[in-house]
Structure formats: structure tokens, C-alpha cells
Design a protein around this motif. Sequence first.
Motif, PDB file in Angstrom:
ATOM      1  N   THR A   3       0.861  -1.191   0.000  1.00 31.70           N
ATOM      2  CA  THR A   3       0.000   0.000   0.000  1.00 31.70           C
ATOM      3  C   THR A   3       0.890   1.231   0.000  1.00 31.70           C
ATOM      4  N   ARG A   4       0.399   2.298  -0.565  1.00 34.41           N
ATOM      5  CA  ARG A   4       1.151   3.550  -0.534  1.00 34.41           C
ATOM      6  C   ARG A   4       1.073   4.152   0.867  1.00 34.41           C
ATOM      7  N   SER A   5       2.157   4.794   1.286  1.00 32.12           N
ATOM      8  CA  SER A   5       2.174   5.409   2.613  1.00 32.12           C
ATOM      9  C   SER A   5       1.875   6.895   2.573  1.00 32.12           C
ATOM     10  N   GLU A   6       1.906   7.475   1.394  1.00 38.36           N
ATOM     11  CA  GLU A   6       1.649   8.903   1.268  1.00 38.36           C
ATOM     12  C   GLU A   6       0.389   9.142   0.452  1.00 38.36           C
ATOM     13  N   PRO A   7      -0.394  10.144   0.802  1.00 36.65           N
ATOM     14  CA  PRO A   7      -1.610  10.432   0.038  1.00 36.65           C
ATOM     15  C   PRO A   7      -1.272  10.762  -1.412  1.00 36.65           C
ATOM     16  N   VAL A   8      -2.161  10.361  -2.286  1.00 34.85           N
ATOM     17  CA  VAL A   8      -2.007  10.662  -3.705  1.00 34.85           C
ATOM     18  C   VAL A   8      -2.978  11.789  -4.047  1.00 34.85           C
ATOM     19  N   PRO A   9      -2.462  12.919  -4.492  1.00 34.64           N
ATOM     20  CA  PRO A   9      -3.356  14.046  -4.794  1.00 34.64           C
ATOM     21  C   PRO A   9      -4.448  13.646  -5.785  1.00 34.64           C
ATOM     22  N   GLY A  10      -5.668  14.007  -5.444  1.00 31.60           N
ATOM     23  CA  GLY A  10      -6.766  13.753  -6.358  1.00 31.60           C
ATOM     24  C   GLY A  10      -7.386  12.379  -6.242  1.00 31.60           C
ATOM     25  N   ARG A  11      -6.765  11.469  -5.454  1.00 31.62           N
ATOM     26  CA  ARG A  11      -7.353  10.128  -5.323  1.00 31.62           C
ATOM     27  C   ARG A  11      -8.463  10.176  -4.274  1.00 31.62           C
ATOM     28  N   PRO A  12      -9.663   9.741  -4.625  1.00 31.89           N
ATOM     29  CA  PRO A  12     -10.768   9.797  -3.657  1.00 31.89           C
ATOM     30  C   PRO A  12     -10.660   8.685  -2.623  1.00 31.89           C
ATOM     31  N   ASP A  13     -11.280   8.921  -1.484  1.00 32.03           N
ATOM     32  CA  ASP A  13     -11.391   7.893  -0.454  1.00 32.03           C
ATOM     33  C   ASP A  13     -12.296   6.781  -0.998  1.00 32.03           C
ATOM     34  N   PRO A  14     -11.839   5.510  -0.995  1.00 33.88           N
ATOM     35  CA  PRO A  14     -12.703   4.427  -1.478  1.00 33.88           C
ATOM     36  C   PRO A  14     -14.031   4.424  -0.720  1.00 33.88           C
ATOM     37  N   GLY A  15     -15.121   4.392  -1.437  1.00 31.58           N
ATOM     38  CA  GLY A  15     -16.427   4.439  -0.807  1.00 31.58           C
ATOM     39  C   GLY A  15     -16.772   3.149  -0.085  1.00 31.58           C
ATOM     40  N   PRO A  16     -17.820   3.181   0.752  1.00 30.25           N
ATOM     41  CA  PRO A  16     -18.237   1.980   1.489  1.00 30.25           C
ATOM     42  C   PRO A  16     -18.538   0.792   0.578  1.00 30.25           C
ATOM     43  N   GLY A  17     -19.107   1.066  -0.599  1.00 33.13           N
ATOM     44  CA  GLY A  17     -19.434  -0.032  -1.503  1.00 33.13           C
ATOM     45  C   GLY A  17     -18.202  -0.796  -1.946  1.00 33.13           C
ATOM     46  N   VAL A  18     -17.140  -0.076  -2.254  1.00 35.29           N
ATOM     47  CA  VAL A  18     -15.884  -0.713  -2.679  1.00 35.29           C
ATOM     48  C   VAL A  18     -15.298  -1.539  -1.547  1.00 35.29           C
ATOM     49  N   VAL A  19     -15.281  -0.969  -0.364  1.00 42.67           N
ATOM     50  CA  VAL A  19     -14.662  -1.645   0.772  1.00 42.67           C
ATOM     51  C   VAL A  19     -15.503  -2.849   1.230  1.00 42.67           C
ATOM     52  N   MET A  20     -16.810  -2.670   1.312  1.00 43.65           N
ATOM     53  CA  MET A  20     -17.675  -3.750   1.794  1.00 43.65           C
ATOM     54  C   MET A  20     -17.797  -4.886   0.790  1.00 43.65           C
ATOM     55  N   SER A  21     -17.472  -4.620  -0.483  1.00 41.72           N
ATOM     56  CA  SER A  21     -17.523  -5.704  -1.477  1.00 41.72           C
ATOM     57  C   SER A  21     -16.472  -6.772  -1.199  1.00 41.72           C
ATOM     58  N   GLU A  22     -15.515  -6.460  -0.334  1.00 45.91           N
ATOM     59  CA  GLU A  22     -14.471  -7.427   0.028  1.00 45.91           C
ATOM     60  C   GLU A  22     -14.915  -8.357   1.163  1.00 45.91           C
ATOM     61  N   ARG A  23     -16.102  -8.100   1.717  1.00 49.84           N
ATOM     62  CA  ARG A  23     -16.508  -8.843   2.920  1.00 49.84           C
ATOM     63  C   ARG A  23     -16.575 -10.352   2.685  1.00 49.84           C
ATOM     64  N   ARG A  24     -17.142 -10.761   1.566  1.00 51.03           N
ATOM     65  CA  ARG A  24     -17.271 -12.200   1.329  1.00 51.03           C
ATOM     66  C   ARG A  24     -15.896 -12.867   1.259  1.00 51.03           C
ATOM     67  N   GLN A  25     -14.964 -12.236   0.544  1.00 50.94           N
ATOM     68  CA  GLN A  25     -13.616 -12.779   0.459  1.00 50.94           C
ATOM     69  C   GLN A  25     -12.979 -12.875   1.839  1.00 50.94           C
ATOM     70  N   LEU A  26     -13.186 -11.851   2.660  1.00 52.46           N
ATOM     71  CA  LEU A  26     -12.596 -11.844   3.994  1.00 52.46           C
ATOM     72  C   LEU A  26     -13.209 -12.928   4.883  1.00 52.46           C
ATOM     73  N   ILE A  27     -14.525 -13.122   4.807  1.00 49.43           N
ATOM     74  CA  ILE A  27     -15.174 -14.179   5.595  1.00 49.43           C
ATOM     75  C   ILE A  27     -14.659 -15.549   5.159  1.00 49.43           C
ATOM     76  N   ASN A  28     -14.524 -15.755   3.847  1.00 50.62           N
ATOM     77  CA  ASN A  28     -13.999 -17.025   3.354  1.00 50.62           C
ATOM     78  C   ASN A  28     -12.588 -17.281   3.868  1.00 50.62           C
ATOM     79  N   LEU A  29     -11.768 -16.247   3.864  1.00 48.57           N
ATOM     80  CA  LEU A  29     -10.392 -16.391   4.339  1.00 48.57           C
ATOM     81  C   LEU A  29     -10.342 -16.658   5.834  1.00 48.57           C
ATOM     82  N   THR A  30     -11.017 -15.819   6.615  1.00 49.31           N
ATOM     83  CA  THR A  30     -10.890 -15.912   8.067  1.00 49.31           C
ATOM     84  C   THR A  30     -11.523 -17.187   8.624  1.00 49.31           C
ATOM     85  N   TYR A  31     -12.589 -17.682   7.992  1.00 46.05           N
ATOM     86  CA  TYR A  31     -13.167 -18.946   8.465  1.00 46.05           C
ATOM     87  C   TYR A  31     -12.168 -20.089   8.288  1.00 46.05           C
TER      88      TYR A  31
END
Length: 311
Positions: A3-31
Amino acid sequence: MTTRSEPVPGRPDPGPGVVMSERRQLINLTYRLLGSLAEAEDAVQETYARWYAMSRQRRSAIEKPGAWLTTVASRICLDLLGSARARRERYVGEWLPEPLPEPTEWITGRPGGATVDPADRITLDESVNMAFLVVLESMTPAERVAFILHDVFRYAFAEIAEITGRTPAACRQLASSARRRVRDSRAPAVATAQQAGIVRDFKQAWETEDIAALVGLLDPDATMTADGGGLVSAVLRPIEGGGRIARAYVEIGAAAPGLTIREKTVNGRPGLVSQHEGVNVTVFAFDIAGDRIRHIWAVRNPEKLRPWQGC
């Protein structure tokens, strides 16, 4: 998983939809890493809590949110596995993985009573059957994380090294050791239809208290392992030998009149669930080699069965 450690000018904060779309993958992994659906959900919740604890500026600096979430979730699981190992060593009786509730009957395919959010559904494959999860419990936390991330989720050893704090070569060694454990325990594959037939025959023999039929379905060296918890007393040691297991199941039926045995999918394979007065009291998973049952796992801990109520 950089991951980048410094902010990238003009890059938006990933919205909840983008982040929450990873939930299924994370549940599969953590189980798969933890062997417990409740612990997996807690680990994923903690992962998201850490994401949203960061400032908007820091979140926007992360080039690949999915990779960041996977890295954090894996590290949480690695820490949990260390403490869980100590807890499970103090567990009264045998500790068994938590079975996944599946809302279908394996014979009829009829839906059960509960519905599962697709985002929370565990993808059923060879890496979640009970035999596989039991082998995973014999591994060190680092072995389990390296093996699951590489062999199941196809991450590179360089990425796994970032998570575990070890070198890629050490992670390769860990995965290789884990792979040998799995290979040594694995029986030749048996078609699902054949498994279903054997489990159905076991159910019928159990219901009719036919000891001879039960013995015929069990490998002479079969083992039956049961857990306990709460008000349910633990079975301290596995029962070994087909004859002893057959007699034990007949005794169970005699001691619990009115027990109903239902055919249910348990972690992707044909299994059984016993129900008493409308409450699911035990989930049975089977490991079958050839035409005989070689392992039965009976999960009786009420906490582990909570997701099964209503199924």
C-alpha cells in the motif's frame, strides 16, 4: 499486498461499496484460518473497524483496499490463532471446528428455514470440509496462515512474508510442511452421490438400532470424536473401533427417545443433524474412504450450533 504510505493528490477515499464488497472474500479467508464462523466474523468486523479508524486522507493513500484488508485480517487471525491454541489446549474434551450452517437438505435439495446474505456465504470447496479443518487444527498458526493464503487463495510467498513477518523462503517452508500434513491425512476421493448413500444407510441403521448394519458401514479402525460445552457434557476421548461406535449410537438413540435425524449438508458434504423437541442438538460430519466411514465428528457445543437453529 503493498500500500502507498503517502496520500495521492486527487485520489478519492474508497467508498463503502468498494470496501464492503471485500466482505465475502474476507469471511472465506478468516473462516478457513480460524475454523470458527463466529471468530471469523469478529475478525472481519475488527478489520473494518481498523479501516474506518484511519483518517480519510490515510484511506485515500491506500492503492489497493482489498489487499490492505486481507493483510490486516490475516494478521488478526495469526494473533487469534496463537491465543486460540492455548485456549483449546485447556478445552474440556476434544475441540472441533465450528460447522457451517447450510440451508439445504443434501438428498432433496429443499431449502431450509434460514437464508444467508450472499456477502456472508462461505464458498464451499475441499478446503472447508471437516476432515480438512481438523488437519488445519494440527498446524502451527504460521503454517496454517502460509498454507491457506498460498494453496487456497493463491497469494505469492513474498506477499505472505509481509503478513507473517518472515522471509518468503520461510513461508515456502511453512506451506510445504502444512501440505505434507494434508497429503498424509487425505483419503482417495469418493463421489458425493456415494457418500450420500453411505450416510443415508448409516442414518437408517441408526434409526432402526441395527448394530450389524452400522458395523458394516464403519471402518474397523473408525473413530468418533464429539465435543461439548455449556450445559452439554464433553466426551473426553474419541471412541475408537467400528463395533464400539455402533453400540454407542444405539445407546444414544435409547437414551434420547424422540430424537429426529435429518439429512443436511455439513461443510459441503453429506452429513446429519439430530434434533430434539425442535432444537438442533448435534451436527455430524463424516469422512468416508472407499465404502466405509472412517471418521465421525459430532459437534454438540451449543455455541457452535447457534447458527444452525432454524436451519
